[in-house]
Scaffold this motif. Structure first.
Motif, mmCIF file in Angstrom:
data_model
loop_
_atom_site.group_PDB
_atom_site.id
_atom_site.type_symbol
_atom_site.label_atom_id
_atom_site.label_comp_id
_atom_site.label_asym_id
_atom_site.label_seq_id
_atom_site.Cartn_x
_atom_site.Cartn_y
_atom_site.Cartn_z
ATOM 1 N N GLY A 39 0.530 -1.212 -0.441
ATOM 2 C CA GLY A 39 -0.576 0.151 -0.136
ATOM 3 C C GLY A 39 1.074 1.166 -0.516
ATOM 4 N N VAL A 40 2.022 1.250 0.615
ATOM 5 C CA VAL A 40 2.939 2.396 0.972
ATOM 6 C C VAL A 40 3.591 2.758 -0.168
ATOM 7 N N SER A 41 4.080 1.471 -0.958
ATOM 8 C CA SER A 41 5.002 1.609 -2.045
ATOM 9 C C SER A 41 4.279 2.269 -3.489
ATOM 10 N N ALA A 42 2.551 1.905 -3.328
ATOM 11 C CA ALA A 42 2.049 1.959 -4.271
ATOM 12 C C ALA A 42 1.353 3.758 -3.963
ATOM 13 N N TYR A 47 1.710 9.204 -6.621
ATOM 14 C CA TYR A 47 2.191 10.449 -5.470
ATOM 15 C C TYR A 47 2.881 11.192 -6.763
ATOM 16 N N ARG A 48 4.136 10.227 -6.498
ATOM 17 C CA ARG A 48 5.382 10.831 -7.586
ATOM 18 C C ARG A 48 4.905 10.933 -9.028
ATOM 19 N N SER A 49 4.070 9.750 -9.371
ATOM 20 C CA SER A 49 3.455 9.893 -10.945
ATOM 21 C C SER A 49 2.680 11.171 -11.785
ATOM 22 N N SER A 50 2.007 11.308 -10.780
ATOM 23 C CA SER A 50 1.389 12.113 -10.486
ATOM 24 C C SER A 50 1.599 13.984 -9.749
ATOM 25 N N ALA A 360 9.382 -7.998 1.463
ATOM 26 C CA ALA A 360 9.630 -6.224 0.667
ATOM 27 C C ALA A 360 9.410 -6.856 -0.431
ATOM 28 N N VAL A 361 10.231 -7.593 -1.268
ATOM 29 C CA VAL A 361 10.547 -7.176 -1.998
ATOM 30 C C VAL A 361 8.956 -8.192 -2.698
ATOM 31 N N VAL A 362 8.390 -8.996 -2.404
ATOM 32 C CA VAL A 362 6.501 -9.456 -3.128
ATOM 33 C C VAL A 362 6.332 -7.677 -3.146
ATOM 34 N N GLY A 363 5.759 -7.371 -2.048
ATOM 35 C CA GLY A 363 5.198 -6.062 -1.589
ATOM 36 C C GLY A 363 5.774 -4.881 -2.607
ATOM 37 N N THR A 364 7.255 -4.514 -3.444
ATOM 38 C CA THR A 364 7.531 -3.370 -3.871
ATOM 39 C C THR A 364 6.761 -4.040 -5.494
ATOM 40 N N VAL A 365 7.386 -5.627 -5.890
ATOM 41 C CA VAL A 365 7.061 -6.219 -7.115
ATOM 42 C C VAL A 365 5.412 -5.781 -6.504
ATOM 43 N N LEU A 366 4.466 -6.185 -6.385
ATOM 44 C CA LEU A 366 3.561 -6.041 -6.404
ATOM 45 C C LEU A 366 3.315 -4.126 -7.143
ATOM 46 N N ALA A 367 3.343 -3.683 -6.047
ATOM 47 C CA ALA A 367 3.299 -2.146 -5.937
ATOM 48 C C ALA A 367 3.046 -1.744 -7.123
ATOM 49 N N VAL A 368 4.433 -2.160 -7.853
ATOM 50 C CA VAL A 368 4.417 -2.062 -9.073
ATOM 51 C C VAL A 368 3.992 -1.853 -10.182
ATOM 52 N N ILE A 369 3.593 -3.406 -10.448
ATOM 53 C CA ILE A 369 2.571 -3.793 -10.974
ATOM 54 C C ILE A 369 1.226 -3.306 -10.891
ATOM 55 N N LEU A 370 0.855 -3.279 -9.794
ATOM 56 C CA LEU A 370 -0.695 -3.324 -9.729
ATOM 57 C C LEU A 370 -0.437 -1.521 -10.156
ATOM 58 N N THR A 371 0.494 -0.634 -10.043
ATOM 59 C CA THR A 371 -0.087 0.770 -10.430
ATOM 60 C C THR A 371 -0.059 1.067 -11.837
ATOM 61 N N GLY A 387 2.513 12.459 -15.194
ATOM 62 C CA GLY A 387 3.332 12.611 -15.795
ATOM 63 C C GLY A 387 4.330 10.951 -16.076
ATOM 64 N N ALA A 388 5.454 11.165 -16.338
ATOM 65 C CA ALA A 388 6.034 10.244 -16.006
ATOM 66 C C ALA A 388 6.573 9.374 -15.039
ATOM 67 N N PHE A 389 6.312 8.139 -15.538
ATOM 68 C CA PHE A 389 5.809 7.250 -14.499
ATOM 69 C C PHE A 389 7.338 7.313 -13.673
ATOM 70 N N ASP A 390 6.964 7.871 -12.755
ATOM 71 C CA ASP A 390 8.212 7.607 -11.758
ATOM 72 C C ASP A 390 8.752 6.937 -10.948
ATOM 73 N N VAL A 391 9.643 6.087 -10.725
ATOM 74 C CA VAL A 391 9.948 5.037 -9.741
ATOM 75 C C VAL A 391 11.049 5.875 -9.083
ATOM 76 N N ARG A 392 11.189 6.588 -7.201
ATOM 77 C CA ARG A 392 12.459 6.591 -7.079
ATOM 78 C C ARG A 392 12.794 5.613 -5.735
ATOM 79 N N PRO A 393 14.073 5.182 -6.695
ATOM 80 C CA PRO A 393 14.445 3.556 -5.676
ATOM 81 C C PRO A 393 14.908 4.243 -4.242
ATOM 82 N N LEU A 394 15.490 4.845 -4.335
ATOM 83 C CA LEU A 394 15.980 5.236 -2.720
ATOM 84 C C LEU A 394 14.951 5.230 -1.555
ATOM 85 N N GLU A 395 13.210 5.703 -2.669
ATOM 86 C CA GLU A 395 12.334 6.041 -1.727
ATOM 87 C C GLU A 395 11.501 4.290 -1.356
ATOM 88 N N LEU A 396 11.734 3.142 -2.161
ATOM 89 C CA LEU A 396 10.810 2.509 -2.248
ATOM 90 C C LEU A 396 12.174 1.536 -1.564
#
Length: 956
Positions: A39-42, A47-50, A360-371, A387-396
């Protein structure tokens, strides 16, 4: 040489193997940790993409232009503006001076040699497949390279001829039209063909039609004026492309001509606040959030994250404890072969590490896929494109580390407990004698006392919600720390219980290592629910007491204040045809100027009226004074202001309260209006028949017993008089008045006269609407049908059905109770499953001594119910404290506001000291205390098998 690295590598391998062997328990803990991470990763990705970058915002607002020029509407005087061009104010103060009379010439402010694209917007009632629809009409050559990025073409093409338009996809969906259809507008004989569909990336739900410059708005305005109505207003902006762009200095230079500029260069590289004169002007400033607000937001986020981690640890901790207990023989072998206690701790902690990393791996991967999969749905919900699909690696990565940290924290206590067991006890399976900590309950009691004292101090001595919330959180953590001791106290009630509940309670008390965390998890969830429910129930009682009905219960009102009431007859007929109407009372309004003028219009040919207030009836606090006289309230002491507001009837604004669409509350109608409003006064009806104006307040009636109504036709003269502190010039009509006895509620109507009285007084009227009394409350089906009929008219109809006070939070309270119930059942179910796995030997013993099969099912149900009941009881007690503290704090704040308003003499319609009740939601508490434990027990009993595996004698 063996190092810590080798020992931890071995521990991780053992933990990974154990996790794979116990797939059910591992999947349960992984899901508990991974779901919040998902939930938090999604949320972070969304938020970052919007969140658009400056370049993306500029492209959507001005395309490829270098700036947007707009008239500041200050008659061409120099202005100060902020860098985005959203706020501006004249450089010079005109408080005691007349405004200069001269229009702004935006064209002269545009540098020579620039390329200019006009962007003009207005509104129109457009014909649709269902009737009429009010929509925005935008004249902009969308195919021009300067406009690229403002509109996204979805299908068809851009308009190329003056009889072609394109429409947003939302407009086409709402109107029932499509590309290729034709549309027109009300009072307009020209038709247009829709040649394309588009969307605005920043406003997906807008109803807009695009035409070429000059192809629609001017002709439509003339057609509307020709029909005798006021033409809708328009706004014009200029997209300017200049080779050198517009620096901040250039923007300030253009501001001297009364023009606001939104510059691409300034948006991409804004100046420092010290270089913005607007921010240094008195009563202006940079309205970014303050450091204190940012700190409070961080504290709130930290608190939520911390409580969520605590909840997960409380639920996952017992699972690791049972896992360590079931692996005690393996851990004993580690000790027998020379392993130290640190190695045993490392093995159990590695279990938390392995589950945490996997979560952590499952939650993050599912967050990217679901988003990515839900991006169109999220964009429609947010009404804008990403805007651009913004993935912030440090935040994730930071969010993922929370999962790892949560897994480690949940495994700490089981790791310490497992390492303290002797090798002999581990190999033989004996648990030994375990005593509860005597220090932890003392710490918990101290935390409760300190937290309660802080919350009490915050609610009585300060007005800070943060202090109350912080103290309540400390007290709740104290209750959590005391949970093992409180579980022991619950165990003393077992002597009065039958066999199965007594065994369940004894098992819960003997195994506090798994019972206490589950009870604490239920406690935390229920405490939060009870706190929010108590606060919202108290707020509901406050809102119910403050609710002011706009009409008698079940009555209906409709008002239309545009186009001279052109659609009023159709609306009256639709309401009477569809709803169960008993009495219909038509009302008109006084109109000065052209019939199409609305009360707030000040355009050409439009005037206004006002009810003359006798000077002797004017409240001294609000009396008009000449320019330079200052605030009239400053002429009185706080005690004088308080006395005027509370004792002087002239300053009692509540007597003029109520809701009313028409200015001054003056309506034109007959005695049926009194009947619908429930005014039981024969004298009022008689006065209307005699040609008098009926007044529900004495302020407007002069010493001659008349009410004066002034018609102001010269709006320019009225503005100049207002600048000099003089009354506006105009013709006054005096009408004999009748004062309705005090106690009759008028629902916002201040004055009522018949059409004949208005005509005799020289007042022009236009249809305004109607009041309706109903035989019964209109049902949902009838109201939906009426809404559909009114939508076909395309007019802005103010429809109100008086239902009385409606609690808008009732659904939210039910959702909270359901959420708490699910958490409670889940936590109790986890504890029950662990208890069954942990007490398998006891169950086999019961079967061996002849206990019937149903005992296993009954015992399971009571184990689950005991955990749920203990958590609900403790959580209900702990949840009331923060709600009471917050309500007391709110009461102090509102009383302070009320007292300050009295001292300053503010016109706030104050009806007395604020009413801030504290209401306990007994229905919610009853549901939690009775239904949730009972439901948890029944559910556990139903899903438990009556017969277990047959016990075999172990080989010796």
């Amino acid at each position: 040489m063996k190092t810590w690295f080798h020992s931890w590598r071995a521990a991780i391998r053992i933990a990974r193997r154990d996790a794979w062997r116990s797939k059910g328990r591992s999947a349960l803990v992984l899901a508990m940790i991974a779901l919040p991470i998902l939930g938090v990763s999604a949320l972070d990705l969304t938020y970052r993409s919007s969140e658009l970058s400056p370049a993306e915002r500029v492209e959507r607002s001005m395309g490829t232009a270098d700036g947007i020029f707009r008239d500041a509407q200050v008659e061409g005087v120099p202005i100060f503006q902020d860098p985005p061009g959203e706020m501006h104010t004249p450089v010079k103060e005109y408080e005691n001076q007349p405004w200069p009379d001269g229009p702004t010439d935006v064209a002269k402010a545009i540098p020579a040699g620039s390329t200019v694209l006009t962007d003009r917007s207005g509104s129109a009632k457009l014909t649709t497949a269902h009737g009429l629809l009010s929509a925005e009409v935008r004249e902009l050559k969308a195919s021009d390279p300067i406009a690229r990025g403002i509109m996204t073409l979805l299908s068809g093409r851009f308009p190329e001829k003056t009889d072609e338009v394109m429409a947003t996809s939302h407009f086409l969906e709402s109107s029932g039209l499509s590309v290729g259809s034709t549309l027109s507008a009300r009072n307009f004989d020209r038709t247009y063909r829709i040649v394309g569909s588009y969307e605005l990336p920043d406003a997906l739900a807008v109803d807009q039609v695009n035409a070429l410059p000059g192809a629609f708005l001017v002709s439509y305005g003339k057609a509307v004026e020709k029909s005798g109505l006021s033409a809708p207003g328009t706004s014009t902006a200029y997209l300017v492309k200049n080779s050198g762009g517009f620096t901040w200095n250039a923007v300030q230079q253009i501001n001297t001509k009364g023009v606001v500029v939104t510059s691409r260069a300034v948006m991409l590289d804004p100046p420092a606040d010290s270089a913005v004169p607007l921010y240094s002007k008195e009563n202006w400033g940079n309205y970014d959030s303050s450091p204190a607000a940012d700190a409070a937001a961080l504290v709130a986020i930290g608190t939520v994250v911390g409580l969520a981690m605590l909840e997960i640890c409380l639920l996952a901790g017992p699972a690791f404890a049972v896992g360590a207990r079931r692996s005690r023989r393996q851990l004993g072998l580690v000790g027998a072969n020379g392993g130290a206690r640190s190695h045993i701790r490392a093995i159990v902690l590695s279990g938390g590490l392995v589950i945490g990393v996997a979560a952590a791996v499952v939650g993050t991967v599912l967050a990217v896929i679901l988003t990515l999969a839900l991006q169109p749905v999220l964009e429609d919900t947010m009404n804008q494109r990403f805007g651009a699909f913004d993935v912030r690696p440090l935040e994730l990565l930071g969010i993922a580390l929370l999962a790892v940290l949560t897994g480690l924290l949940a495994a700490i206590v089981p790791a310490i407990t497992a390492s303290r067991q002797t090798v002999l006890a581990s190999l033989t399976g004996r648990r030994g004698i375990r005593r509860s900590s005597r220090v932890l309950p003392l710490i918990g009691l101290a935390a409760i006392l300190v937290g309660a004292a802080i919350a009490l101090f915050g609610s009585i001595a300060t007005e800070s919600f943060v202090i109350v919330a912080g103290g309540s959180a400390i007290a709740e953590l104290g209750v959590v720390a005391m949970t093992p001791a409180l579980v022991g106290l619950f165990g003393r009630t077992g002597r009065w219980l039958p066999l199965s509940p007594r065994l369940a309670l004894r098992d819960a008390v003997r195994n506090r290592g798994r019972t206490a965390p589950a009870v604490a998890a239920v406690l935390a969830a229920v405490a939060g629910t009870v706190a929010v429910s108590t606060f919202m129930a108290s707020s509901e009682a406050q809102n119910r007491a403050a609710y002011e009905a706009r009409l008698p219960h079940g009555a209906v009102s409709t008002f239309i204040l545009e186009e001279g009431g052109r659609d009023v007859p159709a609306v009256r007929e639709a309401v009477q045809r569809i709803l169960p109407v008993d009495v219909r009372a038509d009302v008109d309004r006084v109109s000065v100027g052209k019939p199409g003028c609305r009360p707030w219009d000040g355009g050409e040919g439009c005037g206004r009226y006002e009810v003359v207030l006798p000077p002797a009836h004017e409240c001294p606090l609000y009396a008009t004074v000449p320019p330079g006289g200052g605030d009239p309230s400053e002429r009185f002491t706080p005690e004088q202001r308080r006395k005027m507001i509370t004792e002087d009837w002239r300053c009692d604004q509540t007597s003029r309260g109520g809701w009313m669409s028409v200015d001054s509350g003056l309506l034109v109608g007959d005695a049926k209006v009194l009947q619908v409003l429930g005014v039981d006064d024969p004298g009022a009806a008689k006065a209307l028949a005699e040609g008098k104006i009926v007044s529900f307040g004495r302020a407007e009636i002069d010493k001659n017993g008349t009410v004066g109504i002034k018609q102001i036709t010269d709006m320019t003269g009225a503005d100049k008089a207002a600048e000099k502190g003089l009354p506006a010039p105009g013709k006054i009509s005096s009408i004999p008045a009748y004062l309705v006895p005090k106690g009759q509620k008028s629902y916002g109507v201040q004055l009522l006269m018949t059409p004949a009285t208005a005509k005799a007084a020289g007042l022009s009227t236009v249809p305004a609407g109607a009041y309706f009394s109903t035989e019964r409350m209109p049902d949902t089906e009838a109201r939906q049908k009426l809404d559909g009929e009114l939508a076909k008219l395309g007019s802005s109809v103010e429809l109100h059905v008086e239902e009385g006070f409606v609690n808008e939070n009732s659904v939210f309270l039910i959702a909270l109770a359901v959420f708490a119930g699910l958490i409670t059942i889940g936590a109790a179910g986890i504890a029950t499953g662990l208890a069954q796995a942990d007490a398998e030997a006891d169950l086999k013993t019961l079967a061996a001594v002849g206990a019937p099969p149903r005992v296993r099912r009954t015992l399971s149900g009571f184990q689950c119910g005991v955990v749920a009941a203990m958590g609900v009881v403790l959580g209900s007690a702990a949840g009331v404290l923060p709600a009471v503290g917050l309500r007391l704090t709110e009461e102090r704040e509102m009383i302070g506001y009320y007292e300050e308003a009295i001292r300053q003499g503010w016109d706030n319609g104050l009806s007395g000291p604020p009413y801030v009740p504290i209401v306990i939601p007994w229905e919610t508490l009853a549901g939690l205390l009775v239904a949730v434990p009972l439901g948890a027990a029944l559910l556990a009993a139903l899903v438990t098998r009556s017969r277990g595996a047959v016990a075999r004698r172990e080989a010796t």
